[in-house]
Motif scaffolding. Structure first.
Motif, short mmCIF file in Angstrom:
data_model
loop_
_atom_site.label_atom_id
_atom_site.label_comp_id
_atom_site.label_asym_id
_atom_site.label_seq_id
_atom_site.Cartn_x
_atom_site.Cartn_y
_atom_site.Cartn_z
N ASN A 1 33.72 7.27 12.67
CA ASN A 1 33.50 7.68 14.05
C ASN A 1 32.03 7.48 14.42
N PHE A 2 31.76 7.43 15.72
CA PHE A 2 30.41 7.10 16.18
C PHE A 2 30.12 7.85 17.48
N ILE A 3 28.84 7.96 17.79
CA ILE A 3 28.45 8.60 19.05
C ILE A 3 27.94 7.52 19.99
N ILE A 4 28.33 7.66 21.27
CA ILE A 4 27.79 6.77 22.30
C ILE A 4 26.86 7.59 23.16
N ILE A 5 25.68 7.05 23.41
CA ILE A 5 24.71 7.76 24.24
C ILE A 5 23.98 6.77 25.12
N SER A 6 23.65 7.23 26.31
CA SER A 6 22.96 6.36 27.26
C SER A 6 21.47 6.33 26.91
N GLY A 7 20.86 5.16 27.09
CA GLY A 7 19.43 5.03 26.81
C GLY A 7 18.55 5.56 27.91
N ASP A 8 19.16 5.98 29.03
CA ASP A 8 18.31 6.40 30.15
C ASP A 8 18.54 7.86 30.53
N LEU A 9 18.57 8.72 29.50
CA LEU A 9 18.61 10.14 29.83
C LEU A 9 17.65 10.90 28.95
N VAL A 10 17.27 12.06 29.46
CA VAL A 10 16.38 12.95 28.71
C VAL A 10 17.15 14.24 28.47
N THR A 11 17.27 14.64 27.20
CA THR A 11 18.08 15.81 26.89
C THR A 11 17.55 16.50 25.64
N ASN A 12 17.84 17.80 25.53
CA ASN A 12 17.55 18.51 24.28
C ASN A 12 18.83 19.15 23.72
N PHE A 13 19.98 18.53 24.01
CA PHE A 13 21.26 19.04 23.50
C PHE A 13 21.22 19.14 21.98
N ASP A 14 22.00 20.09 21.47
CA ASP A 14 22.19 20.23 20.03
C ASP A 14 23.33 19.29 19.62
N PHE A 15 22.98 18.09 19.17
CA PHE A 15 24.00 17.09 18.85
C PHE A 15 24.86 17.50 17.66
N GLN A 16 24.27 18.25 16.74
CA GLN A 16 25.05 18.68 15.57
C GLN A 16 26.25 19.52 16.03
N ILE B 1 34.29 14.08 25.08
CA ILE B 1 33.34 13.83 26.17
C ILE B 1 32.46 15.06 26.31
N THR B 2 31.17 14.87 26.22
CA THR B 2 30.25 16.00 26.35
C THR B 2 30.03 16.31 27.83
N LEU B 3 30.32 17.55 28.19
CA LEU B 3 30.16 17.98 29.59
C LEU B 3 29.00 18.96 29.70
N THR B 4 28.42 19.03 30.89
CA THR B 4 27.42 20.05 31.16
C THR B 4 27.49 20.42 32.63
N SER B 5 26.90 21.54 32.99
CA SER B 5 26.91 21.97 34.40
C SER B 5 25.65 21.49 35.11
N ILE C 1 30.10 18.15 34.61
CA ILE C 1 30.12 16.69 34.76
C ILE C 1 30.05 16.00 33.40
N ASN C 2 30.41 14.72 33.44
CA ASN C 2 30.40 13.87 32.26
C ASN C 2 28.96 13.40 32.00
N THR C 3 28.41 13.74 30.85
CA THR C 3 27.02 13.38 30.55
C THR C 3 26.89 11.95 30.01
N GLY C 4 28.02 11.30 29.78
CA GLY C 4 27.95 9.96 29.20
C GLY C 4 27.66 9.98 27.71
N ILE C 5 27.83 11.16 27.08
CA ILE C 5 27.66 11.26 25.62
C ILE C 5 29.06 11.46 25.02
N TYR C 6 29.50 10.49 24.22
CA TYR C 6 30.86 10.52 23.68
C TYR C 6 30.84 10.42 22.16
N VAL C 7 31.73 11.20 21.51
CA VAL C 7 31.98 10.99 20.09
C VAL C 7 33.38 10.40 19.99
N ILE C 8 33.49 9.26 19.30
CA ILE C 8 34.72 8.47 19.37
C ILE C 8 35.18 8.08 17.97
#
Length: 392
Positions: free
Chosen positions: A106-121, A136-140, A175-182
């Protein structure tokens, strides 16, 4: 997340950055500097800290700039494989091209044009606990109109997906943050060499075919840097401490300021620092300068008695004495003459020369390679032409 920690990260770094022009005139959006490091580097280093060392970077617009910066990536302690599509295949279509490099983990997809401090673990652990095929990672957010709105049931199964809704259709602020684990088998649902988008094409197809999409909620800071305002806002959030990003260099705490610098600076006692100040390499700051929440890139000169606040300056910029800059974004290779005043939100693209005694009115954008004559008053955006005369 997987046995042996084989998880890879796919970084979407192919966008044109049209809405954020003219900042992307000379570089792709993921390479815009955030505290003197490309935006995409911050995210990649966060993932590296979690043990992800293999990155597949999907390029399209100005790919050579990203390759030139990361080179063979050994300096960063990671391994990068670059994939450059021969056409625009959409978000999912571009990932399909990288299938052979992704392998069967499995792999994570992330956009190169965002700034975040999410806890990816947490995101990885949730994906695993749910035995999800695609999370699909969501946030408000405050204004969901610009993004895909997602609605999920209590078990985290996604029931509805709406790409860029109108106000009448907004039923959620998640909303969809564009961060996916697939999981790798999901790639089989993406056709090859066809324009295929995650939100528009792949997710509806998976829902039709009975593949559950899982919603993972992430709390923390997330911002899609889509336009010059959001670029400026991100800096505001960093400099006022709303988001903690890893700022490289030495840290030095003053009574009214925290200074981060790439090298040792012996600043004159007459220089006043307030808030957060970040200095790159080979920066020269003259006497009597006042810096308040400012980021300055490499090889930049700030002249005597200049006052600069809430401003980001890229590299190779020369500012003459007595400048007054507030809320500005100054791109690379600019010359700013003495006694220049830009009090609110100037965006100065690269390669410009501003004469002395120039006044810039509110929220003006000056496109690349412009010459502005002495004593001009700039009252409108300067897109065309190469010279701004003081008689206008």
């Amino acid at each position: 997340c997987t046995q042996g920690g084989q998880m890879k990260a796919v970084v979407m770094a192919g966008g044109f950055g049209t809405r954020i022009q003219p900042l992307t005139n000379s570089r792709p959006k993921p390479m815009l500097p955030i505290v003197n490091r490309p935006m995409m580097e911050h995210t990649m280093m966060t993932l590296k800290d979690l043990g992800i060392t293999e990155f597949i970077v999907l390029l399209y617009f100005k790919p050579e700039i990203i390759k030139e910066y990361f080179k063979d990536s050994s300096d960063f302690g990671i391994k990068i494989t670059y994939v450059v599509p021969d056409d625009d295949y959409g978000t999912a279509g571009a990932v399909k091209l990288a299938q052979e490099h992704i392998g069967d983990e499995n792999f994570i997809i992330i956009s190169g044009d965002l700034v975040t401090n999410f806890d990816f673990q947490k995101i990885f652990d949730y994906h695993k606990a749910k035995q999800s095929k695609l999370t699909i990672t969501l946030t408000s957010v405050d204004n969901p109109l610009e993004f895909g709105v997602v609605i999920a049931n209590e078990e985290g199964k996604i029931e509805k997906f709406l790409e860029k809704p109108s106000w009448g259709e907004v039923f959620s602020d998640t909303i969809n943050t564009g961060i996916y684990v697939i999981e790798p088998e999901i790639l089989d649902y993406i056709p090859k060499h066809e324009n295929f988008d995650f939100a528009k094409n792949l997710f509806p197809r998976l829902m039709r075919e009975g593949v559950d999409l899982t919603a993972g909620y992430a709390e923390g800071y997330w911002r899609d840097v889509g336009n010059p305002e959001s670029y400026r806002d991100v800096y505001d959030d960093i400099l006022t401490g709303k988001v903690n990003l890893n700022i490289s260099g030495q840290k030095c705490v003053y009574p009214d300021a925290t200074l981060y610098s790439e090298e040792e600076y012996d600043l004159d006692k007459s220089i006043e620092l307030i808030g957060t100040v970040v200095l790159g390499k080979n920066v020269s700051i003259a006497k009597g300068v006042k810096l308040n929440n400012v980021v300055i890139g490499d090889n930049t000169v700030v002249g005597q008695d200049s006052k600069i606040r809430n401003t980001v300056i890229w590299e190779n910029v020369h500012i003459d004495r007595n400048a007054l800059l507030d809320g500005c974004v100054i791109c690379n290779d600019n010359e700013i003459g003495k006694n220049v005043t830009a009090k609110a939100g100037l965006i100065l693209a690269e390669g410009c020369a501003i004469g002395q005694l120039v006044t810039v009115e509110k929220y003006i954008t000056v496109w690349p390679d412009k010459m502005i004559e002495d004593a001009a008053i700039i009252s409108h955006n300067m897109v065309l032409g190469s010279r701004y005369k003081n008689s206008i």
